[in-house]
Design a protein around this motif. Structure first.
Motif, PDB file in Angstrom:
ATOM      1  N   GLY A   5      35.025 -11.072  25.369  1.00  0.00           N
ATOM      2  CA  GLY A   5      34.997 -10.434  26.677  1.00  0.00           C
ATOM      3  C   GLY A   5      33.811  -9.522  26.917  1.00  0.00           C
ATOM      4  O   GLY A   5      33.784  -8.783  27.891  1.00  0.00           O
ATOM      5  N   ARG A   6      32.794  -9.574  26.029  1.00  0.00           N
ATOM      6  CA  ARG A   6      31.631  -8.708  26.162  1.00  0.00           C
ATOM      7  C   ARG A   6      30.769  -9.093  27.343  1.00  0.00           C
ATOM      8  O   ARG A   6      30.819 -10.208  27.820  1.00  0.00           O
ATOM      9  CB  ARG A   6      30.790  -8.743  24.904  1.00  0.00           C
ATOM     10  N   TRP A   7      29.967  -8.153  27.797  1.00  0.00           N
ATOM     11  CA  TRP A   7      29.036  -8.447  28.870  1.00  0.00           C
ATOM     12  C   TRP A   7      27.859  -9.252  28.342  1.00  0.00           C
ATOM     13  O   TRP A   7      27.580  -9.276  27.152  1.00  0.00           O
ATOM     14  CB  TRP A   7      28.575  -7.200  29.560  1.00  0.00           C
ATOM     15  N   LEU A  60      28.663  -3.038  25.755  1.00  0.00           N
ATOM     16  CA  LEU A  60      28.401  -2.698  24.365  1.00  0.00           C
ATOM     17  C   LEU A  60      27.306  -1.644  24.320  1.00  0.00           C
ATOM     18  O   LEU A  60      26.340  -1.720  25.082  1.00  0.00           O
ATOM     19  CB  LEU A  60      27.960  -3.937  23.577  1.00  0.00           C
ATOM     20  N   GLU A  61      27.427  -0.694  23.423  1.00  0.00           N
ATOM     21  CA  GLU A  61      26.456   0.395  23.360  1.00  0.00           C
ATOM     22  C   GLU A  61      25.104  -0.048  22.812  1.00  0.00           C
ATOM     23  O   GLU A  61      24.097   0.629  22.996  1.00  0.00           O
ATOM     24  CB  GLU A  61      27.024   1.549  22.539  1.00  0.00           C
ATOM     25  N   PHE A  62      25.082  -1.196  22.143  1.00  0.00           N
ATOM     26  CA  PHE A  62      23.830  -1.807  21.709  1.00  0.00           C
ATOM     27  C   PHE A  62      23.918  -3.279  22.085  1.00  0.00           C
ATOM     28  O   PHE A  62      24.783  -4.001  21.608  1.00  0.00           O
ATOM     29  CB  PHE A  62      23.634  -1.664  20.197  1.00  0.00           C
ATOM     30  N   SER A  63      23.035  -3.704  22.985  1.00  0.00           N
ATOM     31  CA  SER A  63      22.986  -5.095  23.437  1.00  0.00           C
ATOM     32  C   SER A  63      21.532  -5.518  23.480  1.00  0.00           C
ATOM     33  O   SER A  63      20.632  -4.709  23.249  1.00  0.00           O
ATOM     34  CB  SER A  63      23.564  -5.241  24.852  1.00  0.00           C
ATOM     35  N   VAL A  71      20.405   0.106  25.149  1.00  0.00           N
ATOM     36  CA  VAL A  71      21.333   1.008  24.476  1.00  0.00           C
ATOM     37  C   VAL A  71      21.918   2.027  25.441  1.00  0.00           C
ATOM     38  O   VAL A  71      21.322   2.383  26.446  1.00  0.00           O
ATOM     39  CB  VAL A  71      20.657   1.733  23.288  1.00  0.00           C
ATOM     40  N   HIS A  72      23.093   2.492  25.089  1.00  0.00           N
ATOM     41  CA  HIS A  72      23.809   3.522  25.834  1.00  0.00           C
ATOM     42  C   HIS A  72      23.245   4.895  25.453  1.00  0.00           C
ATOM     43  O   HIS A  72      22.618   5.070  24.401  1.00  0.00           O
ATOM     44  CB  HIS A  72      25.304   3.455  25.487  1.00  0.00           C
ATOM     45  N   GLY A 183      28.514  -3.170  19.238  1.00  0.00           N
ATOM     46  CA  GLY A 183      27.540  -4.221  19.459  1.00  0.00           C
ATOM     47  C   GLY A 183      26.511  -4.390  18.369  1.00  0.00           C
ATOM     48  O   GLY A 183      25.658  -5.271  18.442  1.00  0.00           O
ATOM     49  N   ILE A 184      26.563  -3.562  17.333  1.00  0.00           N
ATOM     50  CA  ILE A 184      25.548  -3.639  16.277  1.00  0.00           C
ATOM     51  C   ILE A 184      25.941  -4.657  15.210  1.00  0.00           C
ATOM     52  O   ILE A 184      27.119  -4.901  14.956  1.00  0.00           O
ATOM     53  CB  ILE A 184      25.288  -2.270  15.619  1.00  0.00           C
TER      54      ILE A 184
END
Length: 189
Positions: A5-7, A60-63, A71-72, A183-184
């Motif tokens: 379900g990730r972006w 995700l904070e890392f994409s 990154v977020h 996301g890492i």
């Protein structure tokens, strides 16, 4: 990294300044050069960058978007606490449907450190490949390994000749895992 379900972030585009009359995506894609984020230098970005997503999903904070780390703000804060401001540049981006701050992570170092002998396979561009400017450069690297003696005290960088990967130190890896950054995925090199 697969997360159900990730972006899925799309190609980064300059935010439209209006008035061109042409299709927005055509104009913006032509102006945006994603390879400049692999050169290991501070970039001056003239216009805001935006990212759309398709499909929409869990942020995700890392994409990555076209290989560019997105990154977020939590990642930015972590890197600041680790004292890595001289090794990275964070470039603000707008992400469709998001109100929180997001950034392109631009690594500011390229280090000649690929250990050809320890890699599974290394292929080079040759004269027969029709790319005279690339002769002698890496064409493909499988099972990447680096020579730690050539890295020095760097904590985040891209390896010269194989700029498609982003390498972080064990210190950064441990900090990101401890922080719970989503996301890492890490592979030992």
């Amino acid at each position: 990294m697969y997360v159900p379900g990730r972006w899925l972030l799309r190609f980064p585009l300059f935010k439209d300044g209006g008035g061109s009359g042409a299709r927005e995506d055509d104009d913006e894609r032509e102006l945006f050069d994603t390879w400049r984020f692999n050169e290991g230098r501070v970039l001056e970005i003239e216009r805001p960058i935006r990212l759309s997503m398709k499909p929409a999903g869990v942020a995700l904070e890392f994409s990555e978007a076209m290989g560019i780390p997105i990154v977020h703000r939590r990642v930015v804060s972590l890197f600041e606490r680790l004292g890595l401001q001289k090794e990275v540049q964070f470039i603000p981006v707008e992400v469709e449907g998001q109100t929180q701050p997001w950034f392109i992570l631009n690594a500011l170092q390229v280090i000649r450190c690929v250990d050809d002998a320890r890699c599974d396979e290394v292929f080079y561009w040759g004269p027969e490949d029709g790319e005279p400017d690339r002769v002698g450069e890496y064409r493909n690297v499988r099972g990447l390994k680096v020579d730690p003696a050539k890295i020095g005290r760097a904590h985040i960088f891209r390896p010269w000749g194989w700029l498609v990967v982003l390498i972080v130190s064990e210190h950064v890896k441990s900090a990101m895992e401890a922080e719970g950054i989503t996301g890492i995925k890490f592979l030992e090199v």
